[in-house]
Motif scaffolding. Structure first.
Motif, PDB file in Angstrom:
ATOM      1  N   THR A 354       0.844  -1.197   0.000  1.00  0.00           N
ATOM      2  CA  THR A 354       0.000   0.000   0.000  1.00  0.00           C
ATOM      3  C   THR A 354       0.887   1.258   0.000  1.00  0.00           C
ATOM      4  O   THR A 354       0.620   2.235  -0.703  1.00  0.00           O
ATOM      5  CB  THR A 354      -0.930  -0.017   1.226  1.00  0.00           C
ATOM      6  OG1 THR A 354      -1.672  -1.246   1.189  1.00  0.00           O
ATOM      7  CG2 THR A 354      -1.891   1.145   1.240  1.00  0.00           C
ATOM      8  N   VAL A 357       2.227   1.917  -3.425  1.00  0.00           N
ATOM      9  CA  VAL A 357       1.263   2.592  -4.299  1.00  0.00           C
ATOM     10  C   VAL A 357       1.322   4.098  -4.041  1.00  0.00           C
ATOM     11  O   VAL A 357       1.357   4.923  -4.973  1.00  0.00           O
ATOM     12  CB  VAL A 357      -0.165   2.045  -4.057  1.00  0.00           C
ATOM     13  CG1 VAL A 357      -1.210   2.887  -4.777  1.00  0.00           C
ATOM     14  CG2 VAL A 357      -0.243   0.586  -4.494  1.00  0.00           C
ATOM     15  N   ASP A 358       1.382   4.469  -2.772  1.00  0.00           N
ATOM     16  CA  ASP A 358       1.457   5.900  -2.437  1.00  0.00           C
ATOM     17  C   ASP A 358       2.757   6.520  -2.957  1.00  0.00           C
ATOM     18  O   ASP A 358       2.765   7.652  -3.458  1.00  0.00           O
ATOM     19  CB  ASP A 358       1.377   6.092  -0.914  1.00  0.00           C
ATOM     20  CG  ASP A 358      -0.030   5.837  -0.393  1.00  0.00           C
ATOM     21  OD1 ASP A 358      -0.925   5.542  -1.209  1.00  0.00           O
ATOM     22  OD2 ASP A 358      -0.236   5.929   0.830  1.00  0.00           O
ATOM     23  N   ALA A 360       4.495   5.558  -5.523  1.00  0.00           N
ATOM     24  CA  ALA A 360       4.418   5.689  -6.991  1.00  0.00           C
ATOM     25  C   ALA A 360       3.588   6.917  -7.363  1.00  0.00           C
ATOM     26  O   ALA A 360       3.945   7.696  -8.257  1.00  0.00           O
ATOM     27  CB  ALA A 360       3.807   4.424  -7.591  1.00  0.00           C
ATOM     28  N   GLY A 361       2.475   7.106  -6.648  1.00  0.00           N
ATOM     29  CA  GLY A 361       1.622   8.262  -6.927  1.00  0.00           C
ATOM     30  C   GLY A 361       2.354   9.576  -6.667  1.00  0.00           C
ATOM     31  O   GLY A 361       2.319  10.505  -7.484  1.00  0.00           O
ATOM     32  N   LEU A 527      -0.695   8.333 -13.615  1.00  0.00           N
ATOM     33  CA  LEU A 527      -0.311   6.916 -13.622  1.00  0.00           C
ATOM     34  C   LEU A 527      -0.887   6.214 -14.849  1.00  0.00           C
ATOM     35  O   LEU A 527      -0.221   5.381 -15.474  1.00  0.00           O
ATOM     36  CB  LEU A 527      -0.796   6.240 -12.324  1.00  0.00           C
ATOM     37  CG  LEU A 527      -0.011   6.611 -11.058  1.00  0.00           C
ATOM     38  CD1 LEU A 527      -0.746   6.152  -9.804  1.00  0.00           C
ATOM     39  CD2 LEU A 527       1.407   6.019 -11.081  1.00  0.00           C
ATOM     40  N   GLN A 537       4.172  -1.529 -14.055  1.00  0.00           N
ATOM     41  CA  GLN A 537       4.087  -1.098 -12.658  1.00  0.00           C
ATOM     42  C   GLN A 537       3.101   0.058 -12.517  1.00  0.00           C
ATOM     43  O   GLN A 537       2.301   0.112 -11.579  1.00  0.00           O
ATOM     44  CB  GLN A 537       5.468  -0.674 -12.158  1.00  0.00           C
ATOM     45  CG  GLN A 537       5.480  -0.256 -10.701  1.00  0.00           C
ATOM     46  CD  GLN A 537       6.850   0.249 -10.230  1.00  0.00           C
ATOM     47  OE1 GLN A 537       7.832   0.188 -10.971  1.00  0.00           O
ATOM     48  NE2 GLN A 537       6.912   0.732  -9.011  1.00  0.00           N
ATOM     49  N   ALA A 541      -0.242   0.307 -10.322  1.00  0.00           N
ATOM     50  CA  ALA A 541      -0.351   1.415  -9.362  1.00  0.00           C
ATOM     51  C   ALA A 541      -1.579   2.265  -9.675  1.00  0.00           C
ATOM     52  O   ALA A 541      -2.272   2.725  -8.763  1.00  0.00           O
ATOM     53  CB  ALA A 541       0.914   2.261  -9.394  1.00  0.00           C
ATOM     54  N   TRP A 545      -4.171   2.744  -6.871  1.00  0.00           N
ATOM     55  CA  TRP A 545      -4.300   4.133  -6.398  1.00  0.00           C
ATOM     56  C   TRP A 545      -5.753   4.591  -6.531  1.00  0.00           C
ATOM     57  O   TRP A 545      -6.315   5.209  -5.618  1.00  0.00           O
ATOM     58  CB  TRP A 545      -3.364   5.048  -7.205  1.00  0.00           C
ATOM     59  CG  TRP A 545      -3.543   6.506  -6.884  1.00  0.00           C
ATOM     60  CD1 TRP A 545      -4.502   7.350  -7.397  1.00  0.00           C
ATOM     61  CD2 TRP A 545      -2.775   7.294  -5.966  1.00  0.00           C
ATOM     62  NE1 TRP A 545      -4.364   8.611  -6.859  1.00  0.00           N
ATOM     63  CE2 TRP A 545      -3.306   8.598  -5.978  1.00  0.00           C
ATOM     64  CE3 TRP A 545      -1.684   7.018  -5.148  1.00  0.00           C
ATOM     65  CZ2 TRP A 545      -2.779   9.633  -5.189  1.00  0.00           C
ATOM     66  CZ3 TRP A 545      -1.158   8.052  -4.359  1.00  0.00           C
ATOM     67  CH2 TRP A 545      -1.709   9.335  -4.393  1.00  0.00           C
ATOM     68  N   ALA A 559      -2.321  -5.494  -2.783  1.00  0.00           N
ATOM     69  CA  ALA A 559      -1.018  -4.911  -2.430  1.00  0.00           C
ATOM     70  C   ALA A 559      -0.075  -6.026  -1.980  1.00  0.00           C
ATOM     71  O   ALA A 559       1.116  -6.033  -2.323  1.00  0.00           O
ATOM     72  CB  ALA A 559      -1.186  -3.869  -1.346  1.00  0.00           C
ATOM     73  N   LEU A 566       5.223  -3.725  -7.453  1.00  0.00           N
ATOM     74  CA  LEU A 566       4.967  -2.329  -7.073  1.00  0.00           C
ATOM     75  C   LEU A 566       6.217  -1.609  -6.593  1.00  0.00           C
ATOM     76  O   LEU A 566       6.325  -0.389  -6.706  1.00  0.00           O
ATOM     77  CB  LEU A 566       3.924  -2.279  -5.950  1.00  0.00           C
ATOM     78  CG  LEU A 566       2.485  -2.539  -6.382  1.00  0.00           C
ATOM     79  CD1 LEU A 566       1.611  -2.775  -5.157  1.00  0.00           C
ATOM     80  CD2 LEU A 566       1.952  -1.358  -7.192  1.00  0.00           C
TER      81      LEU A 566
END
Ligand SMILES: Cc1cc2nc3c(=O)[nH]c(=O)nc-3n(C[C@H](O)[C@H](O)[C@H](O)COP(=O)(O)OP(=O)(O)OC[C@H]3O[C@@H](n4cnc5c(N)ncnc54)[C@H](O)[C@@H]3O)c2cc1C
Length: 567
Positions: A354, A357-358, A360-361, A527, A537, A541, A545, A559, A566
């Motif tokens: 998780t 993911v954050d 990547a954002g 993304l 990826q 994501a 996201w 996740a 990720l």
């Protein structure tokens, strides 16, 4: 009984080990452009895992001190910094972390995307810089301000080459003296005044309350020109030489003493950013050079600097999140808990997935802001300028909040060791907390977003990007496309309401929620764009996201399954 010693997680190469960074550069720069950047990025990454990590630890362990008097009673106001801090300064210059987007050679190779390469450098450099990333940001902001055509060429020629030098012997950084104790967010309450001198220079008098990089060779100070009247628009930016060496008023003073009229009252005792000297500084008729005509409203010129430091803030947030993830993953592979390696625990993997993911954002959001900034500076692209108006505050506010929540999780992921100073982990949390405060708190930036939408129609470019992303998402995932389309429609209605009644209490009270929703939607769109280019990826994501931040679903199981892809 043998005493158990925990295995220390090995630091990974932050460039080689970051597939999203690499594919982002491949897309933004093209294969040849990325190839041209690889040497620089590889060199910096090697320094980050070696000498800069050690320099970071040294700078943290030996915070700056203020020496007020010399042994004979003379006032010297000298700020002593550590060897580690100096090593960070040298590295920032040598790796062109400030200079790159200004260098002819870099603009020749990458054009507007020189800012994309700079973002990659910052992404690598920032987390191990002991927050030298702060003077870097302010030096870059000052360089952008000095580059404006309305700045006197004599002032520009004297100072800009020093700010963008890649020679550690000549490179300087800059402070930025804006906040006063009367109010940091509300600069209209500033009381520092400026008066012209006969030779075209000015004299500033006032009190500055938060001056980071107080050891820097210059600062950009905001002051109210004599007779300019009230309000914030008329405030003007001035360049203040910090040391006697650069002040024509210095007489025979030692060159490394403060310029006449500049007094360092004290250093702040801060929660984090401990290696960074942040001072309270008094100005009494201090020599200053106007940056642009002080008779013309100057806040708009100062905003050139602020936009740069805001996008740097986003880069620092995203870079710190990525490094925290790398530390936590390394630790999870070394640490054993009931059932085996921590890295095999579905629950721990879900937590880290998780966070990935954050991270990547936050990365794409910061990266997009830098790409837009480059297009504004090289080519004066009006579409990029319109979008940057809203993207800069959104990127800064959303990544700042994410950085704090993520840092708390990274500390927790180390258990008790994460709370112990000499592991180097606690500073992740301490240093993250400044990110949502300086250069505009979350709420202050949310109000700025409302103003941008109601006065400058800044929502339009965002809505256009979201609508295009919804179409791009359709072949990837109909559910993702439907969510993006629905959120775009919802935001279009909400933004129309802002223009109709920008002072509605409901709107003002909900400004933070709206700004975060805009930022989360924009991140999903970015993304998706990267996924549509072909990045696996980013596709994952984007889906996670969107579920996490736009649909508010629990993404734990996915996740856990996809942690390796990720991050
Ligand atoms: C480590 C660190 C380094 C810093 N370095 C520098 C530096 O180098 N140069 C510099 O100039 N400044 C610097 N600052 C200062 C920083 O930019 C300010 O602290 C920040 O802008 C907030 O201003 P303030 O402290 O006066 O708080 P205030 O503006 O008084 O804010 C207090 C609270 O009020 C809220 N608030 C303010 N206005 C509104 C509004 N209109 N509506 C709703 N809520 C509002 C804020 O969100 C905040 O929660 C630094 C700060 C820190 C922590």
């Amino acid at each position: 009984m043998t005493r158990y010693v925990q295995p220390v997680p090995a630091p990974a190469d932050p460039y080689a080990g970051d597939p999203l960074l690499r594919s982002w550069l491949e897309r933004q720069l093209g294969a040849a452009g990325h190839a041209a950047a690889k040497g620089r990025l590889g060199d910096l990454a090697a320094d980050v895992v070696g000498p800069l990590r050690a320099a970071h630890a040294d700078a943290e362990a030996h915070p700056p001190t203020l020496v007020r008097y010399d042994p004979w009673g003379a006032r010297v106001d000298r700020i002593d910094t550590s060897a580690g801090w100096q090593a960070q300064r040298v590295a920032a210059a040598r790796h062109a972390v400030v200079a790159l987007p200004y260098l002819e050679s870099a603009r020749g190779t990458w054009g507007a995307a020189a800012r994309v390469v700079q973002h990659a450098l910052l992404h690598l450099y920032g987390p191990e810089s002991a927050t030298f990333s702060c003077p870097v940001a302010m030096a870059d902001g000052a360089a952008a301000l000095l580059s404006l055509p309305e700045v006197d060429p004599g002032v520009r020629d004297a100072w800009l080459p020093r700010l963008i030098s890649t020679d550690p012997a000549t490179a300087i950084t800059s402070g930025q003296w804006m906040t006063e104790s009367t109010g940091g967010s509300d600069v209209a309450r500033s009381t520092t005044t400026g008066r012209p001198a006969a030779d075209g220079s000015w004299r500033l008098t006032g009190e500055k309350w938060f001056c980071s990089a107080a050891d820097a060779v210059m600062a950009v100070a905001l002051a109210r020109p004599e007779g300019a009247g009230r309000g914030s628009r008329v405030l003007a930016p001035f360049l203040v030489p910090r040391y006697a060496a650069d002040s024509p008023l210095a007489g025979g003073a030692a060159p490394d003493t403060p310029a006449p009229g500049v007094t360092v009252h004290r250093l702040k005792d801060k929660l984090g950013t401990r290696a960074l000297p942040t001072a309270e500084i008094g100005l009494r008729d201090a020599y200053a050079l106007p940056l642009g005509d002080p008779a013309r409203p100057g806040l708009v010129r100062a905003m050139t600097l602020v936009v740069v430091t805001r996008v740097h803030n986003a880069a620092a947030a995203a870079g710190g999140m990525r490094r925290g993830l790398a530390y936590a993953r390394a630790y999870a592979s070394a640490r054993h808990v009931a059932g085996g390696a921590l890295a095999t625990s579905p629950l721990h993997r879900a937590t880290l997935g998780t966070l990935a993911v954050d991270a990547a954002g936050a990365f794409v959001l910061a990266g997009h802001a830098f790409a837009l900034l480059g297009r504004v500076e090289v080519g004066a692209d009006p579409d990029a300028a319109a979008e940057l108006r809203i993207v800069a505050p959104l990127a800064k506010l959303a990544t700042g909040r994410l950085a704090v929540s993520s840092a708390s999780e990274y500390v927790e992921s180390f258990g008790g060791a994460g709370y112990v100073e000499d592991t180097g982990v606690p500073r992740l949390l301490r240093d993250a907390q400044v990110l949502p405060i300086w250069e505009g708190t979350t709420n202050v930036l949310a109000l700025d977003v409302l103003r941008a939408v109601s006065r400058e129609d800044a929502g339009e470019p965002l809505l256009r990007r979201l609508a295009v992303a919804a179409e791009l998402a359709r072949p990837l995932s109909p559910a993702l496309a439907d969510t993006l389309a629905a959120v775009t429609a919802e935001l279009r209605d909400t933004l129309a309401g802002i223009t109709a009644d920008p002072q509605s209490v409901a709107l003002l009270a909900g400004a933070r929620g709206l700004a975060l929703r805009l930022a989360h939607a924009l991140t999903a769109a970015l993304l998706v764009e990267h996924a549509a280019w072909g990045d696996e990826q980013a596709e994952l994501a984007a889906r996670l996201w969107t579920r996490r931040w736009l649909r508010h679903e629990d993404i734990a199981e996915d996740a856990h399954h996809h942690l390796d892809l990720l991050g």
